[in-house]
Enzyme design. Structure first.
Site, PDB file in Angstrom:
ATOM      1  N   ASP A 173     -18.718  24.175  28.677  1.00  0.00           N
ATOM      2  CA  ASP A 173     -17.728  25.461  28.408  1.00  0.00           C
ATOM      3  C   ASP A 173     -18.276  26.335  26.940  1.00  0.00           C
ATOM      4  OD1 ASP A 173     -15.934  27.698  27.322  1.00  0.00           O
ATOM      5  OD2 ASP A 173     -14.180  26.526  28.098  1.00  0.00           O
ATOM      6  N   PHE A 226      -9.600  23.279  25.204  1.00  0.00           N
ATOM      7  CA  PHE A 226      -8.916  24.758  25.349  1.00  0.00           C
ATOM      8  C   PHE A 226      -9.980  25.629  26.269  1.00  0.00           C
ATOM      9  CE2 PHE A 226      -8.437  29.520  24.771  1.00  0.00           C
ATOM     10  CZ  PHE A 226      -7.132  29.360  25.006  1.00  0.00           C
ATOM     11  N   LYS A 258     -16.965  35.772  26.002  1.00  0.00           N
ATOM     12  CA  LYS A 258     -16.993  36.480  24.515  1.00  0.00           C
ATOM     13  C   LYS A 258     -18.165  37.074  24.129  1.00  0.00           C
ATOM     14  CE  LYS A 258     -13.217  33.088  23.176  1.00  0.00           C
ATOM     15  NZ  LYS A 258     -12.181  34.147  23.438  1.00  0.00           N
TER      16      LYS A 258
END
Length: 401
Positions: free
Chosen positions: A226, A141, A255
């Site tokens: 990531d 994801f 984030k």
């Protein structure tokens, strides 16, 4: 109808249905706790998918944002501003890298990393034009933009959104042999999550990340990590790659970099890789804006203290000991994770992940399900041990332990 019901009905009538949120409407929040419009308090064990590592309305971050709000919030990259150089220098130092490419969202940073890897492949490695390949893992994801869903294996992310962007090859997560067999002269990068968050907090087999690092170094391929969810303290280290002694060629961050205040993301790498960009080839109106930089500078300062990484490691050990006991009851079939991050597979007899999440909500605890049977726990790193234990007690009650 209650105020909650009225607001949810209005939201469903006037917004696209691209999310299926739990039926709670948050009005205020502080630390690890949120309060809804009815005045009910909830313990946040999701932390905005790690965007709130430092808790809701962390005072240091709010003060940094407020001070910047009184000065200047946006210039665009058409001009320099006085927070940009400091942000780039401090983030590069935190990562042990040389250059920073600031963006806003995680998906935007992933897209930027893909562009950087491709251009590096053509201009530095010498891959023939139009042939660059990037290898990714199944169950990944990395976001939901058109290019990113082109290398997703999740049907709900891909269906009815084609045609898809070419140039990606998918191998099983954790399979070094498949990775080795897939890398070719035209491979410019391997893009991986050190821990797959959306897939259910999947931790790779021991030696996998180190093996990927060795393969990519041998084949002159960039290793892109990531760390949007796994990085910045979540796993008990600044970066999840550190658990395996691995330093990638490129970090993709987001984030928590915005401290739960503003969207901030970045690609961090060497001058050789990010130096391939020339003016006009890539950009973002809001990327690296003064407000974002001010908040992120404070986030970096907080991480440099090591306090939050240590807290995640200590409370994470406690969390996983407690979850191991729960697994032994048979109510839970598997527990995975590192630090203050866990994926918990609920035994079918005790409900789906969604059903367990709703029951926990009724008891004042907020988590979120994924892939049917799994719930994820990722509280703010500032959570107290007492609050964490209370939340786990609610989970035991819901599961009938």
């Amino acid at each position: 109808m209650t105020r909650t019901e009225v607001l949810i009905a209005s939201a469903e009538a006037n917004s696209a249905h691209n999310y299926h949120p739990l039926p709670v409407v948050v009005a205020t929040a502080d630390g690890a706790w949120m309060t809804d419009v009815e005045g009910r308090r909830f313990l946040d064990l999701l932390a905005g998918y790690s965007a709130l590592n430092f808790g809701h309305r962390n005072r240091r971050l709010i003060d940094a944002a407020r001070a910047q709000l009184e000065r200047v919030t946006l210039t665009s990259r058409a001009f320099h501003h006085d927070r940009f150089a400091e942000f780039c220098a401090r983030l590069a130092e935190l990562c042990g890298m040389e250059m920073v490419l600031p963006m806003n969202t995680g998906a935007e940073a992933v897209e930027s990393a893909v562009k950087a890897a491709r251009k590096w492949g053509y201009t530095i490695k010498g891959v023939p034009d139009g042939t660059a390949k990037i290898v990714v893992a199944s169950d990944n994801f990395h976001g939901r933009t058109t290019t990113i869903i082109s290398f997703s294996t999740a049907p709900e992310a891909r269906a009815d959104f084609g045609p898809y962007t070419p140039g990606f090859e998918i191998v099983p997560y954790g399979d070094l042999t498949a990775m080795s067999q897939t890398l070719t002269q035209n491979t410019v990068a391997v893009l991986l999550e050190p821990i797959q968050g959306e897939a259910g907090v999947l931790v790779p087999p021991a030696g996998y990340l180190a093996g990927v690092r060795e393969l990519t170094r041998e084949r002159n391929v960039l290793f892109i990590a990531d760390e949007i969810q796994s990085g910045l303290g979540r796993t008990g280290r600044t970066f999840a790659c550190e658990h395996d002694g691995v330093v990638p060629d490129m970090y993709v961050l987001g984030k928590a970099l915005g401290g739960g205040v503003v969207p901030v993301s970045a690609v961090v790498s060497s001058a050789e890789v990010l130096g391939v960009f020339r003016p006009g080839e890539h950009g973002s109106t809001f990327g690296g804006n003064p407000l974002a930089c001010a908040v992120a500078i404070e986030v970096i300062a907080m991480l440099r203290s090591g306090e939050f990484q240590a807290r995640s490691a200590e409370l994470g050990e406690h969390l996983h000991r407690e979850l191991a006991v729960l697994r032994d009851t048979g109510r839970v079939t598997q527990v995975r994770g590192r630090g203050l991050w866990a994926g918990i597979d609920i035994a079918p007899a005790y409900g789906t992940g969604r059903e367990v999440s709703e029951k926990l909500m009724d008891r004042g605890v907020l988590v979120k399900d994924t892939h049917g049977a799994t719930i994820r726990i990722a509280p703010p790193l500032v959570i107290s041990k007492e609050d964490l234990d209370w939340g786990l007690a609610q989970l035991r009650t819901v599961l009938g332990v």
